[in-house]
Scaffold this active site. Structure first.
Site, PDB file in Angstrom:
ATOM      1  N   ASN A   9      48.615  37.531  34.725  1.00 56.59           N
ATOM      2  CA  ASN A   9      49.528  36.612  35.399  1.00 56.59           C
ATOM      3  C   ASN A   9      49.769  35.450  34.438  1.00 56.59           C
ATOM      4  O   ASN A   9      48.893  34.612  34.258  1.00 56.59           O
ATOM      5  CB  ASN A   9      48.886  36.131  36.713  1.00 56.59           C
ATOM      6  CG  ASN A   9      49.705  35.053  37.394  1.00 56.59           C
ATOM      7  OD1 ASN A   9      50.856  34.817  37.024  1.00 56.59           O
ATOM      8  ND2 ASN A   9      49.099  34.402  38.381  1.00 56.59           N
ATOM      9  N   LYS A  11      51.753  32.989  34.681  1.00 57.04           N
ATOM     10  CA  LYS A  11      52.086  31.705  35.316  1.00 57.04           C
ATOM     11  C   LYS A  11      53.230  31.024  34.541  1.00 57.04           C
ATOM     12  O   LYS A  11      54.120  31.721  34.061  1.00 57.04           O
ATOM     13  CB  LYS A  11      50.838  30.823  35.407  1.00 57.04           C
ATOM     14  CG  LYS A  11      49.672  31.575  36.041  1.00 57.04           C
ATOM     15  CD  LYS A  11      48.486  30.716  36.374  1.00 57.04           C
ATOM     16  CE  LYS A  11      47.400  31.577  36.988  1.00 57.04           C
ATOM     17  NZ  LYS A  11      46.243  30.790  37.458  1.00 57.04           N
ATOM     18  N   GLU A  95      48.384  29.555  44.150  1.00 57.00           N
ATOM     19  CA  GLU A  95      49.229  28.447  43.684  1.00 57.00           C
ATOM     20  C   GLU A  95      50.537  28.391  44.470  1.00 57.00           C
ATOM     21  O   GLU A  95      51.063  27.314  44.753  1.00 57.00           O
ATOM     22  CB  GLU A  95      49.475  28.578  42.169  1.00 57.00           C
ATOM     23  CG  GLU A  95      48.215  28.227  41.380  1.00 57.00           C
ATOM     24  CD  GLU A  95      48.074  28.937  40.041  1.00 57.00           C
ATOM     25  OE1 GLU A  95      49.066  29.463  39.503  1.00 57.00           O
ATOM     26  OE2 GLU A  95      46.939  28.970  39.528  1.00 57.00           O
ATOM     27  N   GLU A 165      41.178  36.693  44.967  1.00 57.02           N
ATOM     28  CA  GLU A 165      41.054  35.579  44.027  1.00 57.02           C
ATOM     29  C   GLU A 165      40.513  34.362  44.768  1.00 57.02           C
ATOM     30  O   GLU A 165      41.297  33.604  45.378  1.00 57.02           O
ATOM     31  CB  GLU A 165      42.424  35.228  43.442  1.00 57.02           C
ATOM     32  CG  GLU A 165      43.065  36.364  42.672  1.00 57.02           C
ATOM     33  CD  GLU A 165      44.100  35.833  41.697  1.00 57.02           C
ATOM     34  OE1 GLU A 165      43.946  36.105  40.497  1.00 57.02           O
ATOM     35  OE2 GLU A 165      45.029  35.132  42.101  1.00 57.02           O
ATOM     36  N   GLY A 171      41.197  29.410  37.297  1.00 52.85           N
ATOM     37  CA  GLY A 171      41.430  28.415  36.263  1.00 52.85           C
ATOM     38  C   GLY A 171      40.330  27.380  36.119  1.00 52.85           C
ATOM     39  O   GLY A 171      40.495  26.362  35.461  1.00 52.85           O
ATOM     40  N   SER A 211      39.108  33.252  36.718  1.00 57.58           N
ATOM     41  CA  SER A 211      38.316  33.050  35.507  1.00 57.58           C
ATOM     42  C   SER A 211      37.702  34.333  34.926  1.00 57.58           C
ATOM     43  O   SER A 211      36.616  34.294  34.354  1.00 57.58           O
ATOM     44  CB  SER A 211      37.244  31.985  35.731  1.00 57.58           C
ATOM     45  OG  SER A 211      37.850  30.743  36.036  1.00 57.58           O
TER      46      SER A 211
HETATM   47  P1  PGA Z   1      42.607  32.530  35.728  1.00 56.65           P
HETATM   48  O1  PGA Z   1      43.812  32.811  36.773  1.00 56.65           O
HETATM   49  O2  PGA Z   1      42.210  33.890  35.196  1.00 56.65           O
HETATM   50  O3  PGA Z   1      43.190  31.641  34.698  1.00 56.65           O
HETATM   51  O4  PGA Z   1      41.505  31.918  36.520  1.00 56.65           O
HETATM   52  C1  PGA Z   1      43.794  33.924  37.609  1.00 56.65           C
HETATM   53  C2  PGA Z   1      44.998  33.920  38.519  1.00 56.65           C
HETATM   54  O5  PGA Z   1      45.360  32.850  39.013  1.00 56.65           O
HETATM   55  O6  PGA Z   1      45.611  34.974  38.792  1.00 56.65           O
END
Ligand code: PGA
Length: 248
Positions: A9, A11, A95, A165, A171, A211
């Site tokens: 992803n 983002k 998000e 998640e 993050g 993460s």
């Molecule tokens: P991250 O994001 O691996 O940076 O924690 C995962 C996600 O939001 O899909």
């Protein structure tokens, strides 16, 4: 056998040159058999990415609008996505829920819209830290599934991937332990079984996200009910993405 998947992803990262450089680099690398690759770039580079991608790489949208067309400034429809060959979409990312106010009824409409257009859905669920500490993680995840996903038919569910998640792990560098991930994934699979059937549950890929990185992926992906990852930060470089593909 259900599919193993590593989904990146991106983002709001990767401009056009960066996105294409990633896809070109990925094409030159040796990759394991039997792991489905998926990337979700931003809207502006989706078309370029889907043209650059080889057949074994699914290009997914990060969002979709719940309406067919009309006066929705800044929005993108299922038909538009399909017209550039994008058949997969993320729905319910935390998000989108928290920053953009997408509540369960909006998410249900988005799921309905994607299903109506026969798009594959990666539906994200997950509890906040507060909810986990209050012992409510399962209750929250159950409600998210019940409110916005479980009205689909079992045929439509064949085109769904669920991503667990935990919000506190996204993050933050704080991953769920492999045991915590396994426990929730097994619970989600049980919910799918109860609502649909043992076969639907067995065939459902359930990804862990939050993460995931090249250091922890192997342990997470080795859990019985963890079928791969939805990855943000560690999926921004082709090298580490390939390492994740090799983490099964
Ligand atoms: P991250 O994001 O691996 O940076 O924690 C995962 C996600 O939001 O899909």
């Amino acid at each position: 056998m259900r599919k193993k998947i590593v989904a990146g992803n991106w983002k709001m990262n990767q401009n056009k040159a960066e996105a294409i450089a990633f896809i070109e680099a990925l094409a030159t690398k040796e990759k394991p058999e039997g792991v489905q690759m998926m990337l979700a770039p931003s809207y502006v580079v989706l078309d370029a990415c889907s043209q650059a991608a080889s057949k074994d790489l699914i290009i997914a949208a990060q969002n979709i609008n719940q309406h067919d067309s009309g006066a929705y400034t800044g929005e993108v429809s299922a038909d538009m996505l399909k017209s550039i060959g994008v058949e997969t979409v993320l729905i319910g990312h935390s998000e989108r829920r928290s920053i953009y106010g997408e509540d369960h009824s909006i998410l249900a409409e988005k799921v309905k819209q994607a299903a109506l257009h026969n798009m594959q859905i990666v539906f994200c669920v997950g509890e906040s830290l507060e909810e986990r500490e209050a012992g409510k993680a399962e209750e929250i995840v159950k409600k998210q599934l019940a409110d916005s996903l479980f009205f689909l038919s079992s045929t439509q569910m064949k085109n769904v991937v669920i991503a667990y998640e935990p919000v506190w792990a996204i993050g933050t560098g704080k991953t769920a332990s492999p045991e915590q991930a396994q426990e929730m994934h097994a619970y989600i699979r049980k919910l799918v079984e109860e609502k649909y059937s043992p076969i639907t549950a067995e065939q459902m890929s359930i990804l862990y996200g939050g993460s995931v990185n090249t250091g922890n992926a192997k342990e997470l992906f080795s859990q019985t009910d963890v079928d791969g990852g939805l990855v943000g930060g560690a999926a921004l470089k082709a090298d580490s993405f390939v390492e994740l593909l090799n983490a099964f």
